[in-house]
Design an enzyme around this catalytic site. Structure first.
Site, PDB file in Angstrom:
ATOM      1  N   ASN A 143       0.970  -1.076   0.093  1.00  9.18           N
ATOM      2  CA  ASN A 143      -0.108   0.073  -0.066  1.00  9.18           C
ATOM      3  C   ASN A 143       1.104   1.319   0.121  1.00  9.18           C
ATOM      4  O   ASN A 143       0.988   2.057  -0.939  1.00  9.18           O
ATOM      5  CB  ASN A 143      -0.844   0.004   1.153  1.00  9.18           C
ATOM      6  CG  ASN A 143      -2.067   1.040   1.289  1.00  9.18           C
ATOM      7  OD1 ASN A 143      -1.911   1.926   0.475  1.00  9.18           O
ATOM      8  ND2 ASN A 143      -3.141   0.640   1.775  1.00  9.18           N
ATOM      9  N   ASP A 144       1.368   1.483   1.206  1.00  4.21           N
ATOM     10  CA  ASP A 144       2.110   2.832   0.943  1.00  4.21           C
ATOM     11  C   ASP A 144       3.417   2.995  -0.016  1.00  4.21           C
ATOM     12  O   ASP A 144       3.527   4.044  -0.266  1.00  4.21           O
ATOM     13  CB  ASP A 144       2.610   2.964   2.731  1.00  4.21           C
ATOM     14  CG  ASP A 144       1.671   3.107   3.652  1.00  4.21           C
ATOM     15  OD1 ASP A 144       0.441   3.501   3.292  1.00  4.21           O
ATOM     16  OD2 ASP A 144       1.892   2.750   4.978  1.00  4.21           O
ATOM     17  N   VAL A 145       3.987   1.745  -0.156  1.00  4.42           N
ATOM     18  CA  VAL A 145       5.174   1.964  -0.933  1.00  4.42           C
ATOM     19  C   VAL A 145       4.716   1.930  -2.497  1.00  4.42           C
ATOM     20  O   VAL A 145       5.469   2.225  -3.471  1.00  4.42           O
ATOM     21  CB  VAL A 145       5.892   0.533  -0.939  1.00  4.42           C
ATOM     22  CG1 VAL A 145       6.613   0.429   0.467  1.00  4.42           C
ATOM     23  CG2 VAL A 145       5.223  -0.557  -1.192  1.00  4.42           C
TER      24      VAL A 145
END
Lengths: 461, 103
Positions: free
Chosen positions: A388-390
């Protein structure tokens, strides 16, 4: 008993030699496995010869303690799943820190000089901080306490006050001046309580996404505490000093590397309370579009180039085996498949590599962020599995809490399929712009099941 | 008590050890960060020998209790650290043996 204490120093020298060889071997993929065996053999002989220490008493107690502690460590480490390894490292690191703090306490209870006492106090402080801090990290990663940053007004002032009070108590313990309030014997326990409290307070505001960096930092802390304890004995224990300093130096370097990989400074990791605040008025437009597994299978089957981006979700769902199956199927159809591994995907650097290696994905299919980023524009389908964040393009937008973090630019691919359990946010707690892009489709469900469905669908094509 | 010369000798040794730690790690590929962190976590398990000495030389009941705790924690650090590192590295081994992957 025959005095065999003359063997201690030579064996410690061999131990250190083996430790260094072990670490060196662990730094190369081909020899890594044997590295831990070297280090393990060294630890075993070092432990055995320590029983020959002159005037050693309480030998039965020592043996019982080793059996209890060693038994717990062994069984717990054997039982946990591969996904939980990061928090196990935190747990055992905390125990090492706790052991260092306890050694300091014993030294300070005995006849310490100003020098040995000071070294024991500093070692005790660092060890105690590492102990309570690592335990909080363990609890957060294990999900036994909320992983979101815990913040309150005046937090940093409160933390600093506790640290200063701990240092003052430590100074009182060493100098034992006559003018201090309360009796001298109060300050030793007070010192340790304050030090433990500081470790706890310092770790609370750090969010789960930053935990790998923090665990690595506490790992270096424990090494340092062990070295200081080695100094604080009446006869310095060089094995502890050297091994401790090596871990302290190596751990510090590793910590900075990890922080760098996320484009964050260590200060920002420690004091940034990353992910604590909701981003104001998300500037995301568009809508989230769902897709079915069968459609994705068709897309994949007729693609030329596919890149798979694994994340923590893949680890949680234990989907790596299915992912490997999917990869083999696609390759047998002539599709070029690559894996894009973000340095901080998962809960630790290298976490994804380990899981994929476990499933049998060959190394030469795994690519670093820098290698793979230029390839996204010419990629037909990107399969984001539980990351997600990456992959959040918000990292390119000024003002976003993620701003500046190097990400995988998957949005540039023709099609992006995001496999996700639900509509929750990433570990950093930030809305993901990617999900709202026109070329992004969401495939909801447990990653293992979903990839299984893709495999079934592909087989029928 | 630690002698002043012994103290400085120990400082020299510590400095060289710091360089060793730095050099050994400095060229490590990112994929080995996790096993290496775990491996160095195991290596500071050497705290066990210090804990053994602390308990072995303890005289009062308080010292014995704290020393006992130190040995328990140190021993857990050693065995746990070893097993975790071993398990992580085991996976690297298996994939390294995959057929058709010429070295």
């Amino acid at each position: 008993m025959v005095d065999l204490s003359f063997v201690i120093e030579p064996v410690y020298i061999v131990t250190i030699f083996f430790f260094i060889i072990g670490l060196q071997r662990m730094s190369h993929p081909l020899t890594a496995r044997s590295g831990i065996v070297w280090a393990g053999a060294a630890m075993l002989i070092a432990t055995l010869v320590t029983f020959f220490t002159p005037n050693l008493t309480n030998i039965a107690l020592i043996a019982i303690a080793i059996v209890i502690g060693g038994g717990f460590g062994y069984i717990a480490a054997k039982r946990v799943g591969m996904t939980n390894m990061p928090q196990m490292v935190a747990l055992y690191n905390g125990m090492g820190g706790g052991a260092a703090a306890a050694i300091s306490a014993v030294v300070l209870l005995g006849p310490a000089t100003a020098i040995t006492g000071s070294l024991a106090v500093v070692g005790g402080l660092i060890g105690a901080v590492s102990f309570s801090g690592s335990l909080i990290a363990f609890l957060k990663l294990q999900g036994w306490m909320p992983s979101r940053p815990v913040t309150f007004a005046g937090q940093q002032i409160a933390n600093m006050t506790v640290l200063v009070l701990a240092i003052v108590s430590g100074v009182f313990v060493i100098l034992q001046p006559s003018w201090i309030p309360l009796s001298v014997s109060i300050y030793l326990p007070l010192f340790f309580i304050l030090a433990l409290g500081f470790g706890l307070l310092m770790t609370l505001p750090i969010g789960g996404a930053d935990m790998p960096v923090v665990i690595s930092m506490y790992n270096a802390f424990t090494g340092l505490a062990v070295a200081l304890d080695g100094f604080s004995f009446a006869t310095p224990n060089y094995a502890m000093i050297i091994a401790g300093v090596i871990v302290g130096a190596a751990g510090s370097l590793l910590t900075l590397r990890m922080a760098n990989a996320m484009n964050r400074s260590l200060t920002n990791v420690l004091f940034g309370a990353f992910g604590a605040t909701e981003e104001q008025a998300a500037q995301v437009s568009g809508s989230v579009k769902a897709i079915e597994a069968d459609d994705v299978a068709v897309m994949l089957a007729y693609a030329d180039r596919v890149i798979i981006v694994p994340g923590y979700g893949m680890a949680v769902a234990q989907a790596q085996q299915k992912v490997k199956e999917l990869t083999d199927l696609l390759m047998s159809r002539g599709v070029q498949v690559k894996f894009a591994i973000h340095p901080v995907a998962g809960r630790m650097p290298g976490h994804m590599n380990v899981l994929l290696a476990e499933a049998g994905v060959a190394y030469d299919h795994l690519f670093d962020r820098d290698e793979v980023n230029p390839e996204f524009p010419s990629t037909d389908v990107v399969l984001v599995i539980g990351a997600n964040d990456v992959v959040n393009p918000a990292a390119h937008r000024q003002g976003s809490p993620l701003f500046g973090m190097p990400i995988l630019d998957v949005e540039q691919a023709r099609n992006v399929i995001v496999l996700k359990r639900g509509q929750g946010k990433g570990f950093a707690g930030i809305e993901n712009d990617l999900f709202y892009r026109d070329n992004t489709k969401m495939l909801y469900g447990d990653a293992q099941e979903t990839v299984g469905k893709l495999v079934q669908a592909l087989k029928k094509l | 008590m630690i002698e002043i010369t012994a103290f400085w000798t120990a400082i020299y040794i510590a400095m060289l050890a710091a360089f060793t730690g730095y050099v050994v790690i400095s060229r490590v590929p990112a994929i080995l960060h996790t096993p290496l962190m775990s491996g160095s976590n195991f290596i500071h398990g050497i705290v066990l020998v210090g804990a053994m000495v602390a308990l072995g030389l303890a005289t009062t009941a308080t010292e014995q209790v704290i020393g006992f705790i130190a040995v328990v924690l140190g021993a857990a650090n050693v065995t746990g650290g070893y097993v975790v590192t071993e398990r992580i590295l085991q996976m690297f081994d298996r994939s390294g043996k995959k057929p058709g992957k010429g070295a």
